[in-house]
Design a protein around this motif. Sequence first.
Motif, PDB file in Angstrom:
ATOM      1  N   LEU A  55      60.175 -10.834  16.646  1.00 39.53           N
ATOM      2  CA  LEU A  55      60.927 -10.818  17.900  1.00 39.53           C
ATOM      3  C   LEU A  55      62.321 -10.229  17.770  1.00 39.53           C
ATOM      4  CD1 LEU A  55      59.870 -14.118  19.662  1.00 39.53           C
ATOM      5  CD2 LEU A  55      59.038 -11.796  19.994  1.00 39.53           C
ATOM      6  N   VAL A  56      62.753  -9.939  16.564  1.00 41.04           N
ATOM      7  CA  VAL A  56      64.031  -9.262  16.358  1.00 41.04           C
ATOM      8  C   VAL A  56      63.845  -7.751  16.471  1.00 41.04           C
ATOM      9  CG1 VAL A  56      65.949  -8.975  14.722  1.00 41.04           C
ATOM     10  CG2 VAL A  56      64.797 -11.157  14.899  1.00 41.04           C
ATOM     11  N   GLY A  57      62.582  -7.305  16.490  1.00 41.70           N
ATOM     12  CA  GLY A  57      62.278  -5.887  16.621  1.00 41.70           C
ATOM     13  C   GLY A  57      61.985  -5.200  15.309  1.00 41.70           C
ATOM     14  N   LYS A  58      61.892  -5.943  14.222  1.00 38.17           N
ATOM     15  CA  LYS A  58      61.599  -5.360  12.915  1.00 38.17           C
ATOM     16  C   LYS A  58      60.086  -5.266  12.730  1.00 38.17           C
ATOM     17  CE  LYS A  58      62.173  -6.077   7.988  1.00 38.17           C
ATOM     18  NZ  LYS A  58      62.587  -7.012   6.946  1.00 38.17           N
ATOM     19  N   ARG A  59      59.625  -4.072  12.319  1.00 34.82           N
ATOM     20  CA  ARG A  59      58.195  -3.910  12.042  1.00 34.82           C
ATOM     21  C   ARG A  59      57.876  -4.643  10.748  1.00 34.82           C
ATOM     22  NH1 ARG A  59      56.254   1.920  12.104  1.00 34.82           N
ATOM     23  NH2 ARG A  59      57.405   1.975  10.182  1.00 34.82           N
ATOM     24  N   TYR A  71      42.619  -7.412  10.623  1.00 35.95           N
ATOM     25  CA  TYR A  71      43.904  -7.101  10.000  1.00 35.95           C
ATOM     26  C   TYR A  71      44.584  -8.403   9.597  1.00 35.95           C
ATOM     27  CZ  TYR A  71      42.690  -2.817  12.324  1.00 35.95           C
ATOM     28  OH  TYR A  71      42.004  -1.707  12.760  1.00 35.95           O
ATOM     29  N   SER A  72      44.931  -8.496   8.331  1.00 28.95           N
ATOM     30  CA  SER A  72      45.510  -9.730   7.793  1.00 28.95           C
ATOM     31  C   SER A  72      46.987  -9.856   8.139  1.00 28.95           C
ATOM     32  CB  SER A  72      45.347  -9.784   6.278  1.00 28.95           C
ATOM     33  OG  SER A  72      46.000 -10.920   5.764  1.00 28.95           O
ATOM     34  N   ILE A  73      47.321 -11.008   8.723  1.00 29.83           N
ATOM     35  CA  ILE A  73      48.723 -11.361   8.951  1.00 29.83           C
ATOM     36  C   ILE A  73      49.006 -12.726   8.322  1.00 29.83           C
ATOM     37  CG2 ILE A  73      48.990  -9.933  11.016  1.00 29.83           C
ATOM     38  CD1 ILE A  73      48.714 -12.550  12.657  1.00 29.83           C
ATOM     39  N   ALA A  74      48.183 -13.089   7.342  1.00 31.46           N
ATOM     40  CA  ALA A  74      48.260 -14.407   6.712  1.00 31.46           C
ATOM     41  C   ALA A  74      49.617 -14.669   6.073  1.00 31.46           C
ATOM     42  CB  ALA A  74      47.148 -14.557   5.678  1.00 31.46           C
ATOM     43  N   GLU A  75      50.260 -13.643   5.532  1.00 30.95           N
ATOM     44  CA  GLU A  75      51.524 -13.843   4.830  1.00 30.95           C
ATOM     45  C   GLU A  75      52.722 -13.949   5.761  1.00 30.95           C
ATOM     46  OE1 GLU A  75      50.890  -9.560   5.431  1.00 30.95           O
ATOM     47  OE2 GLU A  75      49.619 -11.144   4.659  1.00 30.95           O
ATOM     48  N   LEU A  76      52.535 -13.684   7.040  1.00 33.98           N
ATOM     49  CA  LEU A  76      53.638 -13.795   7.992  1.00 33.98           C
ATOM     50  C   LEU A  76      53.882 -15.259   8.341  1.00 33.98           C
ATOM     51  CD1 LEU A  76      52.816 -10.890  10.471  1.00 33.98           C
ATOM     52  CD2 LEU A  76      54.427 -10.873   8.565  1.00 33.98           C
ATOM     53  N   PRO A  77      55.142 -15.640   8.543  1.00 28.53           N
ATOM     54  CA  PRO A  77      55.430 -17.019   8.950  1.00 28.53           C
ATOM     55  C   PRO A  77      54.914 -17.297  10.361  1.00 28.53           C
ATOM     56  CG  PRO A  77      57.476 -15.773   8.603  1.00 28.53           C
ATOM     57  CD  PRO A  77      56.341 -14.849   8.325  1.00 28.53           C
ATOM     58  N   LYS A  78      54.742 -18.573  10.658  1.00 31.96           N
ATOM     59  CA  LYS A  78      54.319 -18.970  11.998  1.00 31.96           C
ATOM     60  C   LYS A  78      55.357 -18.500  13.008  1.00 31.96           C
ATOM     61  CE  LYS A  78      52.072 -23.150  10.382  1.00 31.96           C
ATOM     62  NZ  LYS A  78      52.050 -24.617  10.437  1.00 31.96           N
ATOM     63  N   GLY A  79      54.878 -18.115  14.202  1.00 35.84           N
ATOM     64  CA  GLY A  79      55.796 -17.697  15.246  1.00 35.84           C
ATOM     65  C   GLY A  79      55.171 -16.714  16.198  1.00 35.84           C
ATOM     66  N   LEU A  80      56.006 -16.100  17.021  1.00 33.79           N
ATOM     67  CA  LEU A  80      55.565 -15.105  17.994  1.00 33.79           C
ATOM     68  C   LEU A  80      55.796 -13.705  17.442  1.00 33.79           C
ATOM     69  CD1 LEU A  80      56.999 -16.621  21.290  1.00 33.79           C
ATOM     70  CD2 LEU A  80      54.628 -16.634  20.519  1.00 33.79           C
ATOM     71  N   TYR A  81      54.850 -12.819  17.726  1.00 34.66           N
ATOM     72  CA  TYR A  81      54.924 -11.430  17.285  1.00 34.66           C
ATOM     73  C   TYR A  81      54.480 -10.521  18.416  1.00 34.66           C
ATOM     74  CZ  TYR A  81      55.470 -13.332  12.646  1.00 34.66           C
ATOM     75  OH  TYR A  81      55.946 -14.026  11.561  1.00 34.66           O
ATOM     76  N   LEU A  82      54.928  -9.285  18.361  1.00 33.60           N
ATOM     77  CA  LEU A  82      54.495  -8.265  19.297  1.00 33.60           C
ATOM     78  C   LEU A  82      53.608  -7.284  18.546  1.00 33.60           C
ATOM     79  CD1 LEU A  82      57.878  -7.624  21.105  1.00 33.60           C
ATOM     80  CD2 LEU A  82      55.936  -8.937  21.952  1.00 33.60           C
ATOM     81  N   VAL A  83      52.434  -7.029  19.090  1.00 33.42           N
ATOM     82  CA  VAL A  83      51.505  -6.080  18.483  1.00 33.42           C
ATOM     83  C   VAL A  83      51.481  -4.841  19.368  1.00 33.42           C
ATOM     84  CG1 VAL A  83      49.137  -5.655  17.756  1.00 33.42           C
ATOM     85  CG2 VAL A  83      50.128  -7.941  17.513  1.00 33.42           C
ATOM     86  N   VAL A  92      53.083   4.467  22.181  1.00 32.42           N
ATOM     87  CA  VAL A  92      52.646   3.095  22.441  1.00 32.42           C
ATOM     88  C   VAL A  92      51.734   3.089  23.666  1.00 32.42           C
ATOM     89  CG1 VAL A  92      53.371   0.757  22.988  1.00 32.42           C
ATOM     90  CG2 VAL A  92      54.741   2.154  21.427  1.00 32.42           C
ATOM     91  N   LEU A  93      50.501   2.635  23.462  1.00 33.36           N
ATOM     92  CA  LEU A  93      49.545   2.530  24.550  1.00 33.36           C
ATOM     93  C   LEU A  93      49.592   1.155  25.204  1.00 33.36           C
ATOM     94  CD1 LEU A  93      46.537   4.254  22.774  1.00 33.36           C
ATOM     95  CD2 LEU A  93      48.107   5.263  24.431  1.00 33.36           C
ATOM     96  N   LYS A  94      49.836   0.137  24.398  1.00 33.97           N
ATOM     97  CA  LYS A  94      49.889  -1.222  24.916  1.00 33.97           C
ATOM     98  C   LYS A  94      50.656  -2.089  23.929  1.00 33.97           C
ATOM     99  CE  LYS A  94      47.027  -4.871  26.842  1.00 33.97           C
ATOM    100  NZ  LYS A  94      45.697  -5.237  27.303  1.00 33.97           N
ATOM    101  N   THR A  95      51.388  -3.061  24.453  1.00 32.24           N
ATOM    102  CA  THR A  95      52.075  -4.061  23.637  1.00 32.24           C
ATOM    103  C   THR A  95      51.575  -5.423  24.070  1.00 32.24           C
ATOM    104  OG1 THR A  95      54.046  -2.670  23.466  1.00 32.24           O
ATOM    105  CG2 THR A  95      54.313  -5.003  22.949  1.00 32.24           C
ATOM    106  N   GLN A  96      51.172  -6.224  23.087  1.00 32.80           N
ATOM    107  CA  GLN A  96      50.666  -7.561  23.398  1.00 32.80           C
ATOM    108  C   GLN A  96      51.351  -8.588  22.522  1.00 32.80           C
ATOM    109  OE1 GLN A  96      46.399  -7.833  23.708  1.00 32.80           O
ATOM    110  NE2 GLN A  96      46.426 -10.014  23.263  1.00 32.80           N
ATOM    111  N   LYS A  97      51.730  -9.702  23.131  1.00 32.72           N
ATOM    112  CA  LYS A  97      52.368 -10.797  22.404  1.00 32.72           C
ATOM    113  C   LYS A  97      51.265 -11.673  21.801  1.00 32.72           C
ATOM    114  CE  LYS A  97      53.927 -14.200  24.702  1.00 32.72           C
ATOM    115  NZ  LYS A  97      54.632 -15.141  25.583  1.00 32.72           N
ATOM    116  N   ILE A  98      51.436 -12.065  20.511  1.00 35.49           N
ATOM    117  CA  ILE A  98      50.499 -12.987  19.891  1.00 35.49           C
ATOM    118  C   ILE A  98      51.283 -14.124  19.243  1.00 35.49           C
ATOM    119  CG2 ILE A  98      48.694 -11.276  19.461  1.00 35.49           C
ATOM    120  CD1 ILE A  98      49.590 -11.410  16.462  1.00 35.49           C
ATOM    121  N   GLN A  99      50.615 -15.239  19.080  1.00 36.46           N
ATOM    122  CA  GLN A  99      51.206 -16.381  18.396  1.00 36.46           C
ATOM    123  C   GLN A  99      50.450 -16.617  17.105  1.00 36.46           C
ATOM    124  OE1 GLN A  99      50.961 -20.088  20.508  1.00 36.46           O
ATOM    125  NE2 GLN A  99      52.213 -21.167  19.032  1.00 36.46           N
TER     126      GLN A  99
END
Length: 101
Positions: A55-59, A71-83, A92-99
């Motif tokens: 959410l800070v905008g860092k890829r 696609y593995s995101i296991a190493e990422l901390p819990k939280g909200l992300y933008l895909v 960018v064709l689409k941006t989706q928020k995931i938890q």
Amino acid sequence: MKQIVLLLFFVLIGCALNGQTSDKSQMSVYPNPTIDYISVDDPQHMLEYVAVYNLVGKRVKNFEFSEGMQYSIAELPKGLYLVQLQDKNRKVLKTQKIQKR
């Protein structure tokens, strides 16, 4: 406050781009919420890249899209992300928020 502004920015950019080309509403990132993996559904075969941003905008993750792949995101901390779902030109064709739990 900075996180909210960045989230709003990504959502607005995603919405603006959704109206410029063919119907991308069928594209989706699932499951949401997720724990270790995400998958992407692209019935129109427009995707080339999947990018995950905090959410800070860092890829924080970047993947080349392949139909049926997880696609593995296991190493990422819990939280909200933008895909961001991107075409071959990184448009960018689409941006989706995931938890991530």
